[in-house]
Design an enzyme around this catalytic site. Structure first.
Site, PDB file in Angstrom:
ATOM      1  N   ASP A 205       6.460 -14.856  -5.388  1.00  0.00           N
ATOM      2  CA  ASP A 205       6.601 -13.427  -5.086  1.00  0.00           C
ATOM      3  C   ASP A 205       6.375 -12.559  -6.316  1.00  0.00           C
ATOM      4  OD1 ASP A 205       6.972 -11.242  -3.465  1.00  0.00           O
ATOM      5  OD2 ASP A 205       9.159 -11.256  -3.632  1.00  0.00           O
TER       6      ASP A 205
ATOM      7  N   TYR B 165       2.473 -14.261  -2.335  1.00  0.00           N
ATOM      8  CA  TYR B 165       3.519 -13.850  -1.396  1.00  0.00           C
ATOM      9  C   TYR B 165       4.541 -14.970  -1.156  1.00  0.00           C
ATOM     10  CZ  TYR B 165       0.941  -9.627  -0.024  1.00  0.00           C
ATOM     11  OH  TYR B 165       0.320  -8.391  -0.007  1.00  0.00           O
TER      12      TYR B 165
ATOM     13  N   HIS C 264      11.822   2.426 -19.132  1.00  0.00           N
ATOM     14  CA  HIS C 264      12.269   2.965 -20.417  1.00  0.00           C
ATOM     15  C   HIS C 264      13.511   3.836 -20.217  1.00  0.00           C
ATOM     16  CE1 HIS C 264      11.949   4.247 -24.562  1.00  0.00           C
ATOM     17  NE2 HIS C 264      11.854   5.505 -24.214  1.00  0.00           N
TER      18      HIS C 264
ATOM     19  N   ARG D 226       1.282  -3.166  -0.273  1.00  0.00           N
ATOM     20  CA  ARG D 226       2.541  -2.483  -0.031  1.00  0.00           C
ATOM     21  C   ARG D 226       2.533  -1.108  -0.684  1.00  0.00           C
ATOM     22  NH1 ARG D 226       6.539  -7.515  -1.388  1.00  0.00           N
ATOM     23  NH2 ARG D 226       4.856  -7.994  -2.832  1.00  0.00           N
TER      24      ARG D 226
ATOM     25  N   CYS E  14      -9.185  -2.218   5.854  1.00  0.00           N
ATOM     26  CA  CYS E  14      -8.025  -2.995   6.284  1.00  0.00           C
ATOM     27  C   CYS E  14      -8.247  -3.437   7.734  1.00  0.00           C
ATOM     28  CB  CYS E  14      -6.752  -2.165   6.166  1.00  0.00           C
ATOM     29  SG  CYS E  14      -5.289  -2.930   6.904  1.00  0.00           S
TER      30      CYS E  14
ATOM     31  N   TRP F  37      -6.291  -5.849  -0.263  1.00  0.00           N
ATOM     32  CA  TRP F  37      -6.092  -7.183  -0.819  1.00  0.00           C
ATOM     33  C   TRP F  37      -6.715  -8.202   0.138  1.00  0.00           C
ATOM     34  CZ3 TRP F  37      -2.975  -8.113  -5.313  1.00  0.00           C
ATOM     35  CH2 TRP F  37      -2.419  -6.952  -5.862  1.00  0.00           C
TER      36      TRP F  37
ATOM     37  N   TYR G 145      -1.874 -11.919  -6.509  1.00  0.00           N
ATOM     38  CA  TYR G 145      -0.449 -11.895  -6.169  1.00  0.00           C
ATOM     39  C   TYR G 145      -0.141 -13.064  -5.233  1.00  0.00           C
ATOM     40  CZ  TYR G 145       4.157  -9.821  -5.397  1.00  0.00           C
ATOM     41  OH  TYR G 145       5.519  -9.591  -5.390  1.00  0.00           O
TER      42      TYR G 145
ATOM     43  N   CYS H 296      15.687  -0.163 -25.565  1.00  0.00           N
ATOM     44  CA  CYS H 296      16.019   1.238 -25.331  1.00  0.00           C
ATOM     45  C   CYS H 296      17.306   1.373 -24.526  1.00  0.00           C
ATOM     46  CB  CYS H 296      14.876   1.961 -24.626  1.00  0.00           C
ATOM     47  SG  CYS H 296      14.290   1.142 -23.121  1.00  0.00           S
TER      48      CYS H 296
END
Length: 837
Positions: free
Chosen positions: A252, A247, A796, A202, A180, A190, A245, A322
């Site tokens: 989003d 942003y 669930h 995140r 990072c 990422w 992904y 459910c």
């Protein structure tokens, strides 16, 4: 007798009986009326014949036999994608391992004569009808999608993505060299496809996984005027794809990048040579369903003993249903349900309209017969584990969800919102069918859950007070995490986890004892949650009629009445600062017995001074969660939809839109954050009784169709007219107004139009005759609905229900004795019944 050929637009109920859960696989098979296309079980054939006077039926007799295995039995493959009913997803096809032998007959009533089908001797018109029914998509195929898969759409930014030069900024193929750029973290990394920046993702649902630096980099670039929204999880890159992904605020979400290989190649990454080193987001979501909550709530790993018999019938999952199943399994335990629908079921069926599938009393009686009686409760044959005792409430779900933006879909929903919607739908249907349900004791079923809330608002400066009373059917409990009883243990755990992160960043290997340590979660007592609800709340900008200006006030919640059945919601779900739905990872041990008498309201006291009544609607602000100043403002549907998409309830979203005069989604969100702990945040928005502009005594000018609709619900023309006038002709709001004032329609009408006296209105059939269901506020737990997942739009639901003194787990079609009891500390919606004195 008659027969018809169904068109593509006709609904053909060839899958299930309209009065019961009998199917073609039932012992008596299923009979399909060749004129109405309604299917009926053998026990209801004479009833249908007498109701329709039609004599011709297609009899479907099916049998199921287990297929012989061709190869050695293999363990079922673990799911690898977030999907239901498709390859690689969760398998729900219970018939996959069986052969179904189908036999068909033409039956002539009332004699019951049977002719095997096909048969060349039968008239062509009859054969055409039978053939069309057999080839027609059944009702359930038309209304449902059996398979569900997480959808990832192509990002609108992908094909025109802004990309900077990669000169001197190539990413090495060796994953050990990935770090990072901000923190040096080495996992959950990422890469931004626009500038090659590597950042940490995140945090995961359990607090692990990342620090959000990739998102912060996107936000920083946006402030510079650069739109760099697409990021790729480095450890998931393989020749077949990767996690992408966006942003961008208008996306989003996980997306697809059709130019992914090209974009990665720009930064020196060759997809064809990459190997997966980290779990994908789908795999992490699947792991969530196998983690702490799932194991605890579903009692995974325990030797569960199956239970059969009345009130122990499972409900098949129809794909993301459910939430329906869990609510119905608890709901059926309300005693008056059997008295209202099960006992008089035959009479309800006999008086059903031409289309019983659209008739609530019929479908509710069918459901009660299936779940409460022993009609479908016989244990399966020995060794036939596939034949778990269960029914499938497809017609009921379709009826309750009809016309609703969310419950009519196949998506997962919030069980609490569904419970409240069910009660609302039930109240309307029971009022409209009051003559057919005349023997029902205790009034509408929803009254069993309703209680009056006494809200005391006091002007701080003058000391004058005002008491408001409103009805609720769920007690929401906010969770004060700062009241956790294990604060010291939490702090120590956070220190160890931070130390582990630092060691990982520096390249060291964490000690196994730290790496495998179970997460320490805050433990917040039930009484702390209750005290937060009962505590005085400060209200700013409160208009005090005693002072003639705005100032500070305090607001306090108390019970005016206690219901027979109390539903308590532990509000574990919220929307984070980045507007993403999240779950509060906290334990709230709920007691099996509670006493709330100390929270009973006492009303206006002799030493209190009431705030003067104010006529101006703008001054009628009580400072609550949008509960007093809605006026005639209608919530903007687009704003409500956006807020609901973030995880908020429909009622709370409507209140936010109204309170901000539909100014914007952002303003509504700010309002939500300020008022989401209000006791009435999730309460239905009250109808605007003062909306009428008609002069007193003016003749009614209402839509005849709206009048007819309200008349069909059992309301008189005078009352329907008053409701439509007060709601500007909106028939749905008018119906809400009528039901909310059903106890005293004459008085409510007189308040709108004083010229019309109560005496001239006359008595209201069924109104004001139901006594308040008040009693002692001591309760014992009998049902718990629990949820596993990051938010209520996924995951669930499971129900634990106490029947005959024994806790049982209802996990869709599986019903068993609970080995450990209900997950008292992890539930979402708890049901308590009044305790016998």
């Amino acid at each position: 007798s008659s027969s018809r050929v169904p068109s593509a637009y006709d609904k053909v109920y060839k899958d299930e009986c309209v009065f019961s859960f009998d199917t073609p696989l039932s012992p008596g098979g299923l009979y399909v009326n060749l004129a109405s296309f309604h299917g009926v079980g053998s026990d209801y054939l004479l009833l249908d014949h007498s109701r329709t006077a039609n004599a011709l039926y297609l009899h479907q007799c099916w049998t199921k036999t287990r297929k012989q295995p061709e190869t050695a039995t293999e363990a079922p493959a673990a799911p690898i994608k977030m999907a239901i009913g498709v390859e690689g997803g969760f398998d729900v096809d219970e018939d996959a391992g069986f052969d179904i032998v189908k036999e068909h007959f033409l039956v002539v009533m009332p004699a019951g004569s049977r002719v095997p089908y096909p048969n060349d001797a039968l008239p062509t018109v009859v054969c055409n009808s039978v053939d069309a029914i057999l080839s027609h998509a059944g009702f359930h195929e038309q209304e449902e999608v059996a398979a569900w898969q997480e959808e990832r759409v192509e990002s609108k930014y992908a094909r025109q993505l802004a990309v900077e030069s990669s000169e001197g900024n190539k990413i090495p193929p060796d994953s050990k060299k990935w770090k990072c750029a901000e923190t040096g973290a080495a996992d959950n990394l990422w890469v931004n496809l626009s500038d090659g920046h590597i950042g940490s993702g995140r945090q995961h649902w359990d607090g692990s996984g990342g620090n959000g630096s990739a998102l912060r980099h996107y936000q920083a670039m946006k402030l510079e005027g650069k739109e760099y929204p697409l990021v790729v999880k480095l450890g998931t890159i393989t020749p077949s794809g990767a996690d992408v992904y966006s942003y961008a605020p208008d996306e989003d979400d996980m997306v697809e990048d059709p130019l992914l290989a090209q974009h990665l190649s720009h930064w020196g990454i060759n997809m064809m040579s990459m190997e997966k080193t980290e779990k994908s987001m789908a795999e992490l979501q699947i792991d969530l369903n196998k983690g702490f909550d799932f194991d605890k709530i579903t009692e995974a790993g325990a030797e569960l003993q199956p239970v059969h018999g009345a009130r122990h019938v499972g409900l098949k999952n129809m794909g993301n249903t459910c939430y329906v199943n869990s609510i119905l399994q608890v709901f059926k335990e309300v005693p008056m349900l059997a008295d209202t629908y099960l006992t008089p079921a035959a009479a309800i069926y006999q008086s059903a309209p031409a289309d019983p599938t659209a008739d609530f009393p019929t479908q509710m009686a069918k459901l009660c017969t299936g779940l409460i009686s022993d009609r479908y409760a016989a244990p399966p044959p020995e060794g036939a584990d596939y034949a778990a005792v269960a029914v499938q409430p497809r017609m009921f779900k379709q009826l309750i969800g009809r016309g609703h933006a969310e419950f009519s879909t196949g998506r997962q929903q919030d069980a609490v919102e569904y419970f409240q919607h069910l009660l609302e739908t039930m109240t309307r249907a029971e009022f409209a069918a009051k003559d057919r349900l005349a023997g029902a004791p205790g009034g509408p079923t929803a009254a069993q859950f309703e209680f009056d809330v006494e809200e005391r608002v006091a002007c701080v400066e003058s000391g004058a007070v005002k008491y408001n009373v409103r009805k609720e059917n769920v007690l929401p409990l906010m969770v004060p995490v700062d009241a956790a009883t294990n604060a010291a243990a939490l702090a120590e755990f956070e220190e160890r986890r931070e130390l582990k992160r630092q060691k990982t960043t520096e390249g060291a290997v964490a000690a196994p004892s730290v790496d495998e340590e179970e997460t320490v979660r805050p433990v917040v007592p039930f009484m702390a949650c209750l005290e937060r609800v009962a505590a005085d709340e400060t209200v700013e900008d409160f208009y005090s009629s005693a002072l003639g200006r705005k100032g500070l006030a305090t607001k306090r919640f108390r019970f005016k009445t206690f219901p027979n059945v109390l539903a308590v919601q532990v509000r574990r779900y919220y929307v984070g600062e980045d507007w993403t739905p999240r779950k509060l990872d906290v334990l709230v041990p709920m007691p099996e017995e509670i006493s709330l008498e100390h929270l009973r309201g006492q009303g206006l006291q002799h030493d209190e001074t009431e705030l003067p009544e104010v006529d101006e609607p703008t001054a009628a602000v009580n400072g609550g969660g949008g509960g007093g100043a809605e006026g005639i403002v209608e919530p903007d549907a687009a704003i409500v939809s956006q807020l609901m998409g973030m995880g908020f309830s429909e009622n709370g979203s409507k209140r936010a839109a109204i309170a901000t005069s539909n100014s914007s989604a952002e303003a509504s969100m700010e309002w939500v954050f300020a008022h989401m702990e209000d006791a009435d945040f999730n309460a239905p928005v009250p109808a605007a009784a003062a909306a009428t502009t008609a002069a007193p005594g003016a003749p009614a000018a209402v839509d005849p169709e709206s009048m007819m609709m309200l008349n069909s619900m059992g309301f008189s023309e005078l009352h329907a007219t008053a409701a439509l006038k007060s709601c500007n002709g909106d028939v749905e709001r008018a119906a809400d107004w009528l039901f909310s004032h059903a106890d005293d329609l004459n008085g409510a009408m007189a308040s709108i139009n004083p010229v019309v006296s109560n005496a001239s209105v006359g008595a209201v059939p069924g109104a004001g005759t139901v006594p308040g269901l008040d009693g002692i506020g001591r309760y014992e737990l009998f049902g718990v609905v629990s949820h596993m997942g990051g938010n209520t739009a996924c995951g669930h639901y499971v129900a634990h229900v106490k029947t005959d003194g024994q806790w049982c787990i209802f996990n869709d079609r599986k019903v068993a004795k609970s080995a450990a009891g209900p997950p008292l500390e992890l539930g979402y919606l708890y049901f308590y019944k009044r305790k016998s004195v």
